[in-house]
Design a protein around this motif. Structure first.
Motif, PDB file in Angstrom:
ATOM      1  N   GLY A   8       1.454 -12.354   5.741  1.00 54.94           N
ATOM      2  CA  GLY A   8       0.258 -11.546   5.546  1.00 54.94           C
ATOM      3  C   GLY A   8       0.534 -10.070   5.459  1.00 54.94           C
ATOM      4  O   GLY A   8      -0.354  -9.237   5.704  1.00 54.94           O
ATOM      5  N   GLU A  23      -2.147  -7.094   5.285  1.00 48.24           N
ATOM      6  CA  GLU A  23      -2.912  -7.148   4.039  1.00 48.24           C
ATOM      7  C   GLU A  23      -4.344  -6.679   4.240  1.00 48.24           C
ATOM      8  O   GLU A  23      -4.889  -5.953   3.422  1.00 48.24           O
ATOM      9  CB  GLU A  23      -2.909  -8.584   3.503  1.00 48.24           C
ATOM     10  CG  GLU A  23      -3.368  -8.696   2.079  1.00 48.24           C
ATOM     11  CD  GLU A  23      -3.007 -10.047   1.480  1.00 48.24           C
ATOM     12  OE1 GLU A  23      -3.110 -10.171   0.249  1.00 48.24           O
ATOM     13  OE2 GLU A  23      -2.628 -10.954   2.242  1.00 48.24           O
ATOM     14  N   LYS A  24      -4.954  -7.027   5.353  1.00 47.54           N
ATOM     15  CA  LYS A  24      -6.346  -6.630   5.600  1.00 47.54           C
ATOM     16  C   LYS A  24      -6.468  -5.117   5.742  1.00 47.54           C
ATOM     17  O   LYS A  24      -7.462  -4.530   5.330  1.00 47.54           O
ATOM     18  CB  LYS A  24      -6.896  -7.324   6.842  1.00 47.54           C
ATOM     19  CG  LYS A  24      -6.192  -6.979   8.149  1.00 47.54           C
ATOM     20  CD  LYS A  24      -6.838  -7.702   9.327  1.00 47.54           C
ATOM     21  CE  LYS A  24      -6.157  -7.327  10.637  1.00 47.54           C
ATOM     22  NZ  LYS A  24      -6.780  -8.012  11.796  1.00 47.54           N
ATOM     23  N   LYS A  34       4.996 -11.468   2.376  1.00 49.28           N
ATOM     24  CA  LYS A  34       3.689 -12.011   1.983  1.00 49.28           C
ATOM     25  C   LYS A  34       3.348 -13.262   2.782  1.00 49.28           C
ATOM     26  O   LYS A  34       2.179 -13.513   3.100  1.00 49.28           O
ATOM     27  CB  LYS A  34       3.722 -12.333   0.484  1.00 49.28           C
ATOM     28  CG  LYS A  34       2.383 -12.715  -0.117  1.00 49.28           C
ATOM     29  CD  LYS A  34       1.498 -11.507  -0.335  1.00 49.28           C
ATOM     30  CE  LYS A  34       0.249 -11.860  -1.098  1.00 49.28           C
ATOM     31  NZ  LYS A  34      -0.660 -10.696  -1.252  1.00 49.28           N
ATOM     32  N   VAL A  63       1.932  -6.773   3.098  1.00 46.01           N
ATOM     33  CA  VAL A  63       2.057  -6.346   1.711  1.00 46.01           C
ATOM     34  C   VAL A  63       2.842  -5.036   1.636  1.00 46.01           C
ATOM     35  O   VAL A  63       2.808  -4.222   2.563  1.00 46.01           O
ATOM     36  CB  VAL A  63       0.676  -6.158   1.049  1.00 46.01           C
ATOM     37  CG1 VAL A  63      -0.013  -7.492   0.869  1.00 46.01           C
ATOM     38  CG2 VAL A  63      -0.197  -5.208   1.853  1.00 46.01           C
ATOM     39  N   GLU A  80      -6.526  -3.691   2.286  1.00 45.05           N
ATOM     40  CA  GLU A  80      -7.803  -3.984   1.647  1.00 45.05           C
ATOM     41  C   GLU A  80      -8.904  -3.062   2.174  1.00 45.05           C
ATOM     42  O   GLU A  80      -9.753  -2.581   1.427  1.00 45.05           O
ATOM     43  CB  GLU A  80      -8.184  -5.446   1.885  1.00 45.05           C
ATOM     44  CG  GLU A  80      -7.331  -6.433   1.103  1.00 45.05           C
ATOM     45  CD  GLU A  80      -7.613  -7.873   1.495  1.00 45.05           C
ATOM     46  OE1 GLU A  80      -8.387  -8.074   2.449  1.00 45.05           O
ATOM     47  OE2 GLU A  80      -7.047  -8.779   0.850  1.00 45.05           O
ATOM     48  N   SER A  86       4.050  -9.222  12.532  1.00 43.94           N
ATOM     49  CA  SER A  86       2.636  -9.144  12.143  1.00 43.94           C
ATOM     50  C   SER A  86       1.708  -9.300  13.341  1.00 43.94           C
ATOM     51  O   SER A  86       0.561  -8.844  13.314  1.00 43.94           O
ATOM     52  CB  SER A  86       2.311 -10.203  11.088  1.00 43.94           C
ATOM     53  OG  SER A  86       2.375 -11.513  11.638  1.00 43.94           O
TER      54      SER A  86
END
Length: 239
Positions: free
Chosen positions: A177, A221-222, A174, A179, A225, A145
């Protein structure tokens, strides 16, 4: 190949040259491959691209140990060197973001095929072994990550039958961070020359059965989003 050259990650647009693909991967992506066995998967991608300047291929083993465990690696390593791949040894996936070369780099794709914490003749795929596998993957996801580009993805190819589905990759990712973006069937025949290897120190150059195998694709994840937000904004324009 020890020093990092700017050539390794020069991106070119499709207008400059035709983009070469093999399944999910293309020559414009900055690709890191970890936990390689005999380097046949890396060599497969490099040969499909006709160049490996966009690739870094790594092994947990030292070069000497690799030749002892995977004598079939010699030809693949030769191909990779000729195609200008950066090859690194003794790379631990649990802390690779701290490596003196890798910590300077960002990747569009990080690939870990069939992760495994090692074979112990006294332990079957029991609860104790399950904890080892899950710990390995949590730390791998954490390290990965920190190495992804803004739209980068981590790809883990994994058996999804018993007992391997008990590893619960999505939950582990998860924690870092990451997904799940997509889960696609892994078809070995789509990667000419690839040979899955057991690794470890017991029958390490032997293949293992591939049953229900899938490539799990994860992103930060960001990033997901942001993509969802953009889609919602675009949709609102047409309301």
């Amino acid at each position: 190949m020890g020093e990092l050259s700017s050539e390794h990650f020069t991106k070119k647009t499709s207008s400059q040259r035709s983009v070469k693909w093999i399944t999910h991967y293309n020559i414009t992506q900055r690709i890191l491959l970890v936990g390689e066995g005999d380097f046949s998967f890396s060599a497969c991608l490099a040969n499909a691209f006709g160049s490996a300047k966009n690739m870094v291929a790594t092994s947990l083993d030292s070069k000497a140990s690799l030749y002892w465990k995977h004598w079939s690696s010699e030809a693949h390593l030769q191909d990779l060197k000729e195609l200008q791949c950066l090859i690194l040894y003794k790379i631990d996936v649990e802390n690779m973001h701290e490596h003196k070369v890798l910590k300077k780099m960002k990747f569009d794709r990080i690939i870990f095929n069939f992760p495994h914490a090692g074979h112990d003749p006294l332990l079957k795929e029991s609860d104790k072994k399950l904890i080892m596998h899950r710990k390995l993957l949590v730390n791998f996801f954490m390290s990965s990550s920190k190495m992804l580009s803004d739209e980068g993805e981590v790809h883990v190819t994994h058996r999804n039958d018993y007992p391997y589905h008990k590893w619960k990759l999505e939950k582990l990712a998860k924690k870092a961070g990451l997904v799940l973006v997509e889960m696609v069937e892994f078809i070995k025949e789509e990667y000419p020359g690839y040979h899955n290897k057991r690794g470890g120190s017991i029958k390490s150059n032997k293949k293992f059965p591939l049953k229900e195998c899938f490539t799990f694709k994860f992103s930060l994840e960001k990033s997901l989003e942001e993509d969802d937000g953009l889609i919602m904004k675009m949709s609102s324009l047409f309301l």
